[in-house]
Design an enzyme around this catalytic site. Sequence first.
Site, PDB file in Angstrom:
ATOM      1  N   ILE A   1       9.805   9.999   4.474  1.00 25.64           N
ATOM      2  CA  ILE A   1      10.069  11.387   4.868  1.00 25.64           C
ATOM      3  C   ILE A   1       8.837  12.267   4.664  1.00 25.64           C
ATOM      4  O   ILE A   1       8.719  13.334   5.288  1.00 25.64           O
ATOM      5  CB  ILE A   1      11.291  11.924   4.073  1.00 25.64           C
ATOM      6  CG1 ILE A   1      11.971  13.051   4.804  1.00 25.64           C
ATOM      7  CG2 ILE A   1      10.913  12.318   2.660  1.00 25.64           C
ATOM      8  CD1 ILE A   1      13.337  13.417   4.248  1.00 25.64           C
TER       9      ILE A   1
ATOM     10  N   ASN B   1       5.070   1.088  -6.438  1.00 26.57           N
ATOM     11  CA  ASN B   1       4.896   1.905  -7.641  1.00 26.57           C
ATOM     12  C   ASN B   1       5.990   1.518  -8.631  1.00 26.57           C
ATOM     13  O   ASN B   1       7.176   1.526  -8.276  1.00 26.57           O
ATOM     14  CB  ASN B   1       5.006   3.395  -7.297  1.00 26.57           C
ATOM     15  CG  ASN B   1       3.877   3.868  -6.389  1.00 26.57           C
ATOM     16  OD1 ASN B   1       2.732   3.441  -6.556  1.00 26.57           O
ATOM     17  ND2 ASN B   1       4.186   4.729  -5.439  1.00 26.57           N
TER      18      ASN B   1
ATOM     19  N   GLY C   1       3.787   6.661 -10.482  1.00 27.53           N
ATOM     20  CA  GLY C   1       4.150   7.456  -9.307  1.00 27.53           C
ATOM     21  C   GLY C   1       5.497   7.120  -8.713  1.00 27.53           C
ATOM     22  O   GLY C   1       5.864   7.672  -7.673  1.00 27.53           O
ATOM     23  N   GLN C   2       6.277   6.220  -9.344  1.00 25.85           N
ATOM     24  CA  GLN C   2       7.600   5.923  -8.791  1.00 25.85           C
ATOM     25  C   GLN C   2       8.502   7.151  -8.951  1.00 25.85           C
ATOM     26  O   GLN C   2       8.592   7.732 -10.039  1.00 25.85           O
ATOM     27  CB  GLN C   2       8.236   4.712  -9.491  1.00 25.85           C
ATOM     28  CG  GLN C   2       9.545   4.291  -8.827  1.00 25.85           C
ATOM     29  CD  GLN C   2      10.142   2.995  -9.406  1.00 25.85           C
ATOM     30  OE1 GLN C   2       9.627   2.437 -10.370  1.00 25.85           O
ATOM     31  NE2 GLN C   2      11.235   2.551  -8.808  1.00 25.85           N
TER      32      GLN C   2
ATOM     33  N   HIS D   1      11.136  -0.584  -3.889  1.00 26.51           N
ATOM     34  CA  HIS D   1      10.732  -0.497  -2.479  1.00 26.51           C
ATOM     35  C   HIS D   1       9.234  -0.756  -2.370  1.00 26.51           C
ATOM     36  O   HIS D   1       8.467  -0.482  -3.286  1.00 26.51           O
ATOM     37  CB  HIS D   1      11.079   0.861  -1.873  1.00 26.51           C
ATOM     38  CG  HIS D   1      10.562   2.016  -2.661  1.00 26.51           C
ATOM     39  ND1 HIS D   1      11.175   2.475  -3.808  1.00 26.51           N
ATOM     40  CD2 HIS D   1       9.470   2.805  -2.495  1.00 26.51           C
ATOM     41  CE1 HIS D   1      10.489   3.490  -4.307  1.00 26.51           C
ATOM     42  NE2 HIS D   1       9.444   3.712  -3.530  1.00 26.51           N
TER      43      HIS D   1
ATOM     44  N   HIS E   1       5.923   0.202  -0.175  1.00 26.42           N
ATOM     45  CA  HIS E   1       5.299   1.119   0.788  1.00 26.42           C
ATOM     46  C   HIS E   1       4.349   0.316   1.676  1.00 26.42           C
ATOM     47  O   HIS E   1       3.606  -0.536   1.171  1.00 26.42           O
ATOM     48  CB  HIS E   1       4.430   2.168   0.083  1.00 26.42           C
ATOM     49  CG  HIS E   1       5.155   3.125  -0.802  1.00 26.42           C
ATOM     50  ND1 HIS E   1       5.420   4.427  -0.431  1.00 26.42           N
ATOM     51  CD2 HIS E   1       5.654   2.987  -2.058  1.00 26.42           C
ATOM     52  CE1 HIS E   1       6.043   5.051  -1.431  1.00 26.42           C
ATOM     53  NE2 HIS E   1       6.196   4.202  -2.431  1.00 26.42           N
TER      54      HIS E   1
END
Length: 115
Positions: free
Chosen positions: A32, A88, A94-95, A101, A103
């Site tokens: 998003i 992450n 940075g998670q 998941h 990236h």
Amino acid sequence: MSESCLFCRIIAGDVPGDMLHQDEVCVVLRDINPQAPSHVLVVPREHMESLNEASHRDEALLGHLLRVGARIANDEGYAEDGYRTIINTGAGAGQSVFHLHLHVLGGRPMSWPPG
Ligand code: 5GP
Ligand code: ZN
């Protein structure tokens, strides 16, 4: 399925998501808030908080996520120029969504080391 988990809710269809691919193991959706011209998330259907929770039983699943990520990068046209795959793990890395998941980012030069 965790009722409080954003990605579980997207997978269940309760929250909209821009899906590129779905199979029995994972879904792929556009991020998003993309950090590159192409930024997608490869998300396993099974809820797992992070890579820290993965066990030897999940090795095939983890391999599947990477292979799907490579295929999507190829489909998006970035196989030749290069792309980056990132997981992450933990807030310090940075998670921000605690459902594992991968990236996949492509479409611009990537610097190293990452921030
Ligand atoms: P993390 O920070 O956990 O590694 O990655 C979570 C990613 O999920 C972020 O890149 C963020 O932009 C993305 N994200 C957060 N909320 C949503 C959403 O509602 N839909 C989609 N498609 N991506 C989201
Ligand atoms: Zn979840």
